[in-house]
Design a protein around this motif. Sequence first.
Motif, PDB file in Angstrom:
ATOM      1  N   GLU A 139      35.577  25.802  37.365  1.00 41.00           N
ATOM      2  CA  GLU A 139      35.200  25.006  38.520  1.00 41.00           C
ATOM      3  C   GLU A 139      33.829  25.458  38.993  1.00 41.00           C
ATOM      4  O   GLU A 139      33.395  26.567  38.712  1.00 41.00           O
ATOM      5  CB  GLU A 139      36.230  25.199  39.656  1.00 41.00           C
ATOM      6  CG  GLU A 139      37.655  24.795  39.288  1.00 41.00           C
ATOM      7  CD  GLU A 139      37.803  23.304  39.079  1.00 41.00           C
ATOM      8  OE1 GLU A 139      36.897  22.563  39.511  1.00 41.00           O
ATOM      9  OE2 GLU A 139      38.797  22.881  38.498  1.00 41.00           O
ATOM     10  N   GLU A 140      33.163  24.584  39.728  1.00 39.87           N
ATOM     11  CA  GLU A 140      31.836  24.925  40.218  1.00 39.87           C
ATOM     12  C   GLU A 140      31.914  26.154  41.118  1.00 39.87           C
ATOM     13  O   GLU A 140      32.690  26.205  42.060  1.00 39.87           O
ATOM     14  CB  GLU A 140      31.255  23.743  40.992  1.00 39.87           C
ATOM     15  CG  GLU A 140      29.816  23.945  41.400  1.00 39.87           C
ATOM     16  CD  GLU A 140      29.231  22.709  42.043  1.00 39.87           C
ATOM     17  OE1 GLU A 140      28.097  22.789  42.511  1.00 39.87           O
ATOM     18  OE2 GLU A 140      29.930  21.682  42.081  1.00 39.87           O
TER      19      GLU A 140
ATOM     20  N   GLU B 162      39.800  38.353  45.701  1.00 36.71           N
ATOM     21  CA  GLU B 162      40.620  37.147  45.555  1.00 36.71           C
ATOM     22  C   GLU B 162      40.563  36.602  44.133  1.00 36.71           C
ATOM     23  O   GLU B 162      40.402  35.398  43.899  1.00 36.71           O
ATOM     24  CB  GLU B 162      40.175  36.080  46.554  1.00 36.71           C
ATOM     25  CG  GLU B 162      40.301  36.535  48.001  1.00 36.71           C
ATOM     26  CD  GLU B 162      39.799  35.505  48.997  1.00 36.71           C
ATOM     27  OE1 GLU B 162      39.259  34.457  48.542  1.00 36.71           O
ATOM     28  OE2 GLU B 162      39.949  35.727  50.200  1.00 36.71           O
ATOM     29  N   ALA B 163      40.666  37.517  43.187  1.00 36.88           N
ATOM     30  CA  ALA B 163      40.635  37.124  41.774  1.00 36.88           C
ATOM     31  C   ALA B 163      41.976  36.512  41.367  1.00 36.88           C
ATOM     32  O   ALA B 163      43.037  37.069  41.653  1.00 36.88           O
ATOM     33  CB  ALA B 163      40.329  38.345  40.904  1.00 36.88           C
TER      34      ALA B 163
ATOM     35  N   VAL C 271      37.138  34.471  39.203  1.00 35.82           N
ATOM     36  CA  VAL C 271      36.532  35.034  40.399  1.00 35.82           C
ATOM     37  C   VAL C 271      35.277  34.242  40.732  1.00 35.82           C
ATOM     38  O   VAL C 271      34.718  33.548  39.866  1.00 35.82           O
ATOM     39  CB  VAL C 271      36.193  36.534  40.169  1.00 35.82           C
ATOM     40  CG1 VAL C 271      35.109  36.676  39.123  1.00 35.82           C
ATOM     41  CG2 VAL C 271      35.783  37.222  41.465  1.00 35.82           C
ATOM     42  N   HIS C 272      34.836  34.334  41.980  1.00 34.45           N
ATOM     43  CA  HIS C 272      33.617  33.617  42.360  1.00 34.45           C
ATOM     44  C   HIS C 272      32.419  34.229  41.651  1.00 34.45           C
ATOM     45  O   HIS C 272      32.332  35.446  41.482  1.00 34.45           O
ATOM     46  CB  HIS C 272      33.416  33.685  43.877  1.00 34.45           C
ATOM     47  CG  HIS C 272      32.429  32.677  44.373  1.00 34.45           C
ATOM     48  ND1 HIS C 272      31.070  32.894  44.350  1.00 34.45           N
ATOM     49  CD2 HIS C 272      32.600  31.436  44.903  1.00 34.45           C
ATOM     50  CE1 HIS C 272      30.445  31.828  44.829  1.00 34.45           C
ATOM     51  NE2 HIS C 272      31.345  30.932  45.175  1.00 34.45           N
ATOM     52  N   ASN C 273      31.486  33.361  41.248  1.00 35.94           N
ATOM     53  CA  ASN C 273      30.308  33.835  40.509  1.00 35.94           C
ATOM     54  C   ASN C 273      29.577  34.978  41.215  1.00 35.94           C
ATOM     55  O   ASN C 273      29.142  35.940  40.580  1.00 35.94           O
ATOM     56  CB  ASN C 273      29.320  32.677  40.304  1.00 35.94           C
ATOM     57  CG  ASN C 273      29.755  31.740  39.194  1.00 35.94           C
ATOM     58  OD1 ASN C 273      30.456  32.142  38.281  1.00 35.94           O
ATOM     59  ND2 ASN C 273      29.356  30.490  39.286  1.00 35.94           N
TER      60      ASN C 273
ATOM     61  N   LEU D  97      32.596  43.134  41.449  1.00 37.94           N
ATOM     62  CA  LEU D  97      33.964  43.402  41.006  1.00 37.94           C
ATOM     63  C   LEU D  97      33.955  44.388  39.845  1.00 37.94           C
ATOM     64  O   LEU D  97      34.752  45.334  39.811  1.00 37.94           O
ATOM     65  CB  LEU D  97      34.651  42.097  40.596  1.00 37.94           C
ATOM     66  CG  LEU D  97      36.095  42.223  40.105  1.00 37.94           C
ATOM     67  CD1 LEU D  97      36.923  41.023  40.556  1.00 37.94           C
ATOM     68  CD2 LEU D  97      36.173  42.354  38.592  1.00 37.94           C
ATOM     69  N   ILE D  98      33.044  44.200  38.886  1.00 35.09           N
ATOM     70  CA  ILE D  98      32.984  45.089  37.727  1.00 35.09           C
ATOM     71  C   ILE D  98      32.601  46.506  38.153  1.00 35.09           C
ATOM     72  O   ILE D  98      33.189  47.493  37.699  1.00 35.09           O
ATOM     73  CB  ILE D  98      31.990  44.544  36.683  1.00 35.09           C
ATOM     74  CG1 ILE D  98      32.528  43.245  36.076  1.00 35.09           C
ATOM     75  CG2 ILE D  98      31.744  45.555  35.574  1.00 35.09           C
ATOM     76  CD1 ILE D  98      31.566  42.537  35.154  1.00 35.09           C
ATOM     77  N   ASN D  99      31.622  46.620  39.052  1.00 38.06           N
ATOM     78  CA  ASN D  99      31.224  47.949  39.531  1.00 38.06           C
ATOM     79  C   ASN D  99      32.351  48.635  40.298  1.00 38.06           C
ATOM     80  O   ASN D  99      32.557  49.839  40.185  1.00 38.06           O
ATOM     81  CB  ASN D  99      29.986  47.836  40.423  1.00 38.06           C
ATOM     82  CG  ASN D  99      28.700  47.736  39.615  1.00 38.06           C
ATOM     83  OD1 ASN D  99      28.616  48.266  38.518  1.00 38.06           O
ATOM     84  ND2 ASN D  99      27.714  47.043  40.143  1.00 38.06           N
TER      85      ASN D  99
END
Length: 459
Positions: A40-41, A71-72, A100-102, A108-110
């Motif tokens: 999704e956009e 909120e993943a 997850v949101h762009n 999130l990764i960090n």
Amino acid sequence: MKTDAAGAPGRRASLQKDAEKETPATEPLGQGEGLVWEEEEGRATLILTFTLRNARKAGLSKTAKVFETFEAGIHHLETRQAKKSKNTTDDLEFFVKCEVHNSDVSVLINSLKKVAEDVKTIREERVPWFPKKIRDLDKCHHLIAKYEPDLDHDHPDESIFLPGFGMYLNKPVRGDPLPRVEYTVQETATWREVYRKLSSLYPTHACKQYLDAFQQLEKCCGYQEDSIPQLQDVSRFLKGKTLQTGFQLRPAAGLLSPRDFLASLAFRVFQSTQYIRHSSSPMHSPEPDCCHELLGHVPMLADKEFAQFSQAIGLASLGSSDIEIEKLATLYWFTIEFGLCKQNGSIKAYGAGLLSSYGELVYALSNKPEHKPFDPKLTAVHPYQDQTFQPVYFVAENVEDAKAKLQKYALKIKKPFSLHYDPFTCSIEVLNTPQKVKNTLSQMKEELKNLCFDLENIF
């Protein structure tokens, strides 16, 4: 997972603030890190792998908190014992597919790296955006312009050439349904000449599916020498009760790229022109005009097998790479535009480019060009000619066999998901999780059960 609505925003802000202090957060994702695709956009899907030490103690709850904070949406999760376990069997490797949101991807990764080891994302090619609902076709307007100085000044000035695709598309008012067109006396005379000459060839040169549909179009849609059919009436016929192929015509909003044109076919929508070729050359036109659309494409789109074949090319194009789009466009050229098939021991035409061109129709079925058996893998990379007659044509055993081979070819196009078209909602379902596949299978089983009941009632 439950999210602490009161605490999440504050915790997210804190994590973002901490992450911004670290160099990796502001740098591009490193080797082996990347997005899988965007559903999704503004939302991105990630595939993550990482290792947790003593997962059953504190590690698991801390990791879960990271996903909750951002909120993943978890689509898939697997665990297995870590290969290089330092202490106990509580050391686990995780495989997670999440959405997850762009804007939260890097943070999130960090954040995950602070509570887990060996955090990696599996890099796959990002899939280009594609329409998922029929109304999304309004967004398919990547326009290309090309000036043709050799065209006559009287040539329709609303047409533009589609490079490498052999198509011209006109530009009616955006959002306008199929408008009725008042054709001039000269345009009608051009249509009459083309109609007479081509219809004299059809009994001996066109395939049976074409002949059957053409007869119905003459009966139901005003196909005749002295009147040019209106796209509105023809589109209603294609979608109506008579044939129910589900195809509809749509006036092009401008020159479409091959990707956007093929995407329309996935929804059984055919982008169509509404002007007539120049009167100085009625038997040949460098661009597809109404003669090409109405005499070439429409009769075949009225055949159920061919309609499925056309849609199959469209569905295969959704989410495909630029290289695959080029191959599919070439397949379109050698089949839907210039395809031949065997019938009753003879070769017949089913391609619109042939059925709307007197000279090439005669030439294609003569012994002058080379005829090769249709093989999608070879046809997709064969060079084609858009300035003169084709030196090579591909011959299918029949339309059904061509469709089966194309569908088999499409299955080998690599994508991180499968697609299912829902004819009731005219929408595309992206099957990228086991649950979505199960839901679609459940719907199909229900439809099959209803068909079995209907069959029992008949007998």
